[in-house]
Design a protein around this motif. Structure first.
Motif, PDB file in Angstrom:
ATOM      1  N   GLN A 100       0.816  -1.215   0.000  1.00  0.00           N
ATOM      2  CA  GLN A 100       0.000   0.000   0.000  1.00  0.00           C
ATOM      3  C   GLN A 100       0.848   1.262   0.000  1.00  0.00           C
ATOM      4  OE1 GLN A 100      -3.385   0.071  -0.417  1.00  0.00           O
ATOM      5  NE2 GLN A 100      -3.035  -2.109  -0.766  1.00  0.00           N
ATOM      6  N   ASN A 108       0.116   4.144  -2.863  1.00  0.00           N
ATOM      7  CA  ASN A 108      -0.626   5.278  -2.291  1.00  0.00           C
ATOM      8  C   ASN A 108       0.309   6.428  -1.930  1.00  0.00           C
ATOM      9  OD1 ASN A 108      -3.639   4.481  -1.821  1.00  0.00           O
ATOM     10  ND2 ASN A 108      -2.458   2.676  -1.207  1.00  0.00           N
ATOM     11  N   LYS A 109       1.151   6.780  -2.869  1.00  0.00           N
ATOM     12  CA  LYS A 109       2.145   7.817  -2.615  1.00  0.00           C
ATOM     13  C   LYS A 109       1.544   9.216  -2.575  1.00  0.00           C
ATOM     14  CE  LYS A 109       5.995   5.171  -4.528  1.00  0.00           C
ATOM     15  NZ  LYS A 109       7.069   5.118  -5.544  1.00  0.00           N
ATOM     16  N   LYS A 141      -1.149   9.982  -0.803  1.00  0.00           N
ATOM     17  CA  LYS A 141      -1.948  10.127   0.415  1.00  0.00           C
ATOM     18  C   LYS A 141      -1.075  10.646   1.545  1.00  0.00           C
ATOM     19  CE  LYS A 141      -5.844   6.911   0.076  1.00  0.00           C
ATOM     20  NZ  LYS A 141      -5.870   6.751  -1.352  1.00  0.00           N
ATOM     21  N   LEU A 179      -3.208   7.727   4.986  1.00  0.00           N
ATOM     22  CA  LEU A 179      -2.697   6.402   4.646  1.00  0.00           C
ATOM     23  C   LEU A 179      -2.837   5.453   5.826  1.00  0.00           C
ATOM     24  CD1 LEU A 179      -1.313   4.492   2.715  1.00  0.00           C
ATOM     25  CD2 LEU A 179       0.894   5.444   3.399  1.00  0.00           C
ATOM     26  N   LYS A 208      -6.445   4.437   6.209  1.00  0.00           N
ATOM     27  CA  LYS A 208      -6.807   3.440   5.185  1.00  0.00           C
ATOM     28  C   LYS A 208      -6.256   2.063   5.562  1.00  0.00           C
ATOM     29  CE  LYS A 208      -5.617   2.059   0.466  1.00  0.00           C
ATOM     30  NZ  LYS A 208      -6.763   1.155   0.346  1.00  0.00           N
TER      31      LYS A 208
END
Length: 247
Positions: A165, A169-170, A172, A177, A180
């Protein structure tokens, strides 16, 4: 009436031909039950009984083909046959046959289910256990089958999920993050004690992302606001995006 020929087919079915040329399909269990191989004869009453009972075995073949795709629980097979609008009494008889032949052993099903989910999915032990319960596997068998899902393995899978993740998800913020990840790992059925420990040690440097978002907001909002109000509006937007630091 004499039986002039037997031919064994797949899935335990046998075709026998009567002297008048009529072909009858029956399961081998019925051939043995009525001792047709020994007598080589069948009367009208027997033939009627065989044809009625054979409906059970036709349904049995449907269930067996369903089992060939992958291992199923008793509940899964019953639900599948009900969807085909089959008679409940006949379904129960089919389940009895399958049980007698060893196709519905809870322990084997539970072991296979746990192994497949461990290897082929990111599901944790809590979700796997919940799905087994939905298939009416006993808690005793669930606990036994899940002994192979060790704490070390669970920790490793949580770490792998977190790293994956982080790669995708860079964009966020650190806060978003982690939120999530917490929701994902809870939904996937991992123990809170394990994923919370991993998340508490997780450090995400979102300084550059913060600066990028700040500059974008500055360029956009400076067309409408100035001074302290501009700064307040920017910080409000950044807070909504999960940023919890000052510039």
């Amino acid at each position: 009436m004499k039986i002039v020929h037997f031919k064994k087919l797949k899935d335990g079915m046998v075709k026998f031909v009567l002297e008048n040329g009529e072909e009858i399909l029956a399961h081998e269990d019925l051939i043995l039950k009525y001792e047709l191989l020994r007598s080589k004869e069948v009367d009208a009453k027997q033939l009627e009984q065989i044809q009625q009972e054979n409906e059970i075995y036709q349904l049995y073949t449907v269930a067996l083909n369903y089992l060939k795709i992958k291992m199923r629980s008793k509940k899964e097979i019953a639900t599948y046959l009900k969807q085909k609008q089959m008679d409940a009494k006949k379904i129960e008889q089919v389940l009895e046959i399958l049980s007698r032949q060893g196709y519905l052993q809870e322990s084997i099903y539970a072991d296979a289910f746990v192994h497949d989910r461990m290897v082929l999915s990111m599901e944790g032990p809590l979700k796997i256990a919940d799905e087994l319960r939905k298939n009416e596997i006993s808690d005793e068998e669930i606990d036994r089958a899940l002994t192979c899902f060790s704490e070390e393995l669970e920790q490793e899978k949580v770490q792998n999920y977190i790293q994956k993740q982080l790669r995708i998800n860079k964009r966020k913020s650190s806060t978003r993050l982690k939120q999530k990840l917490k929701m994902d790992l809870e939904r996937l059925g991992y123990h809170a004690s394990i994923y919370q420990s991993e998340l508490s040690r997780l450090e995400v440097d979102d300084t550059n992302l913060y600066q990028e978002e700040y500059q974008k907001l500055l360029q956009k909002l400076s067309k409408k606001y100035q001074g302290k109000e501009l700064e307040w509006r920017i910080k409000q937007k950044l807070y909504q995006k999960g940023f919890r630091k000052e510039e």
